[in-house]
Design a protein around this motif. Structure first.
Motif, PDB file in Angstrom:
ATOM      1  N   ALA A 119     -35.295  45.648  -2.852  1.00 16.23           N
ATOM      2  CA  ALA A 119     -35.850  47.008  -2.834  1.00 16.23           C
ATOM      3  C   ALA A 119     -36.473  47.355  -4.177  1.00 16.23           C
ATOM      4  CB  ALA A 119     -34.754  48.009  -2.476  1.00 16.23           C
ATOM      5  N   LEU A 137     -37.103  53.598  -1.316  1.00 18.57           N
ATOM      6  CA  LEU A 137     -36.678  52.383  -2.016  1.00 18.57           C
ATOM      7  C   LEU A 137     -35.582  52.693  -3.033  1.00 18.57           C
ATOM      8  CD1 LEU A 137     -40.147  50.660  -2.547  1.00 18.57           C
ATOM      9  CD2 LEU A 137     -38.329  49.954  -0.962  1.00 18.57           C
ATOM     10  N   VAL A 140     -32.255  52.917  -1.111  1.00 20.33           N
ATOM     11  CA  VAL A 140     -31.729  51.599  -0.742  1.00 20.33           C
ATOM     12  C   VAL A 140     -31.201  50.859  -1.968  1.00 20.33           C
ATOM     13  CG1 VAL A 140     -32.336  49.321   0.194  1.00 20.33           C
ATOM     14  CG2 VAL A 140     -33.200  51.396   1.293  1.00 20.33           C
ATOM     15  N   ALA A 141     -31.979  50.851  -3.040  1.00 21.84           N
ATOM     16  CA  ALA A 141     -31.584  50.118  -4.243  1.00 21.84           C
ATOM     17  C   ALA A 141     -30.343  50.722  -4.886  1.00 21.84           C
ATOM     18  CB  ALA A 141     -32.741  50.095  -5.246  1.00 21.84           C
TER      19      ALA A 141
END
Length: 457
Positions: A119, A137, A140-141
């Motif tokens: 990500a 992103l 998610v990261a």
């Protein structure tokens, strides 16, 4: 290798001691790997860059509208950090329950680390007005970062005897800051020279973001090869639906069981308070420096690099102080230093890089040590066999994953339009954390969970 070496490190023969050192070094390299995300992405580049991207998408009132909700562009990044942590709460608790239930700590650590790295690499494609892609992103990261770090922390009780745990944890933080600092040096060189090699500043930032993901993925291979497998705490059910149901019941049982250890919960409450303040300072420092203090991108990068360098010595220094005065007293002292530092940041004049560097040095001096000692102290307060689940709760407010602090920071700016008011509003987290930690009888808390207390606390 035995699942725990809490009391055996000093009595093992030389080959076993050498094997333990190899495992410890592998564990240190996990901090080296994921520190790139914390330093390069969360602390330096993504906040200002994603805010610029959000500003590109803003309407005439300065608002963006994610999912139809009006949000000031300047508040989008801290709100997204908060959202990522709220989502990570459930994921971390479930992952911790699965890890302790199945013994797949290492496999789950690697899976989330590589997902987070992917990500982060994908942040290269965030440009123009694609603020929703950047926010997604980041979610998610940041979730992956939190889960993988929590699972890595769960190995700590098996890496050192109780009296050595502060030192091992401090060395891990020092190695992490060294790794994050090294990548920042490389990224600083790229950013300063972007004109000479024909890159725009935005493209240079995108490359720096992606480099953190590549770094994270590459160095995660070392802990994957060196960390040992761990035994499960219960047989693994075979049917998938039964496994899922068993995991949820196990998680519910863990949360209910924590009520048997109220002193552990009291320490966790103190940590959640003061570490929310620490994490918000880390994640919003570049935004504050750019928008309120009028620092350029080069100054911001150099300031965070200074934090990384000073934090190496700070982590080791506070680890040595803890060996003399105990971890709890050292942490309390660091919270006083955090309060003074935050007040200094509030009154600091704008357009004065030298004062910004002084603030960065003050942050670095107390940053690594306060976090390293909190991690090692909490490791004593966990009942054996439940390390991943308990460290998942701990990790909810760890590096770059707090949610209350960014929420307060974002709301303060939303209401007042002043980042100085936003930064000084974080004092409440340090004050509450100090008072609650002061009330924790640490030795009695360690004995209550059935662990051996070190001589000095």
């Amino acid at each position: 290798m035995p699942p725990s070496v809490r009391d055996a490190a000093a009595t093992e023969p030389a080959p076993a001691a050498a094997a333990l050192k190899r495992v410890q070094h592998g564990w240190y390299l996990n901090d080296w790997a994921n520190a790139a995300f914390s330093a390069t992405v969360l602390t330096v580049f993504l906040g200002p860059y994603l805010t610029d991207v959000a500003n590109n998408a803003a309407d005439v009132h300065g608002d963006v509208h994610p999912f139809g909700i009006p949000v000031r562009a300047g508040s989008f990044f801290p709100y997204t950090v908060s959202a990522s942590v709220l989502a990570s709460v459930v994921v971390m608790l479930l992952a911790g329950a699965v890890a302790d239930r199945t013994g797949r700590h290492r496999a789950l650590l690697g899976g989330f680390a590589y997902l987070g790295a992917a990500a982060t690499v994908a942040m290269f494609f965030v440009s123009g007005d694609a603020y929703l892609l950047g926010g997604g992103l980041l979610v998610v990261a940041n979730i992956s970062y939190a889960v993988s770090a929590a699972l890595a922390n769960s190995f700590l009780p098996g890496l050192a005897a109780p009296a050595e745990r502060d030192a091992v944890s401090s060395r891990g933080w020092a190695v992490g800051y060294a790794g994050g600092g090294l990548l920042l040096v490389l990224n600083l060189a790229l950013f300063l020279g972007h004109d000479a090699i024909g890159l725009s500043s935005a493209m240079a930032v995108r490359i720096c973001l992606a480099s953190a993901g590549l770094w994270w993925a590459a160095f995660t291979t070392f802990p994957m090869r060196r960390l040992p497998s761990r035994p499960a705490t219960a047989p693994v059910p075979q049917p998938v639906d039964e496994h899922a149901g068993g995991t949820l019941r196990e998680l519910a049982g863990t949360l209910r069981g924590m009520r048997r250890f109220p002193l552990t919960l009291l320490f966790l409450a103190a940590f959640l308070c003061y570490n929310d303040g620490i994490q918000t300072v880390i994640s919003q420092a570049s935004l504050y420096g750019k928008e309120e203090l009028h620092m350029g991108q080069t100054t911001l990068i150099a300031g965070v690099l200074l934090v990384q360098v000073v934090a190496i010595g700070g982590a080791l220094l506070l680890g040595r102080i803890a060996q003399r005065y105990g971890a709890k007293k050292t942490i309390l002292g660091s919270l006083v230093a955090w309060t003074v530092t935050l007040a200094f940041g509030y009154f600091m004049p704008a357009d004065q890089p030298v004062w910004f560097y002084a603030l960065a040095a003050a942050i670095g001096l107390v940053l690594g040590g306060s976090q390293a000692l909190s991690r090692s102290l909490f490791s004593h307060l966990i009942p054996a066999g439940r390390e991943a689940e308990y460290f998942s709760l701990y990790k909810i407010s760890d590096r770059g994953t707090s949610w209350m602090g960014p929420l307060v920071f974002g709301l303060a700016f939303q209401v007042t339009g002043s980042y100085r008011v936003a930064i000084i509003s974080l004092l409440i987290f340090f004050a509450i954390g100090f008072v609650v930690l002061l009330r924790v009888p640490v030795r009695r808390a360690i004995e209550a969970v059935g662990n051996e207390a070190p001589e000095l606390l």
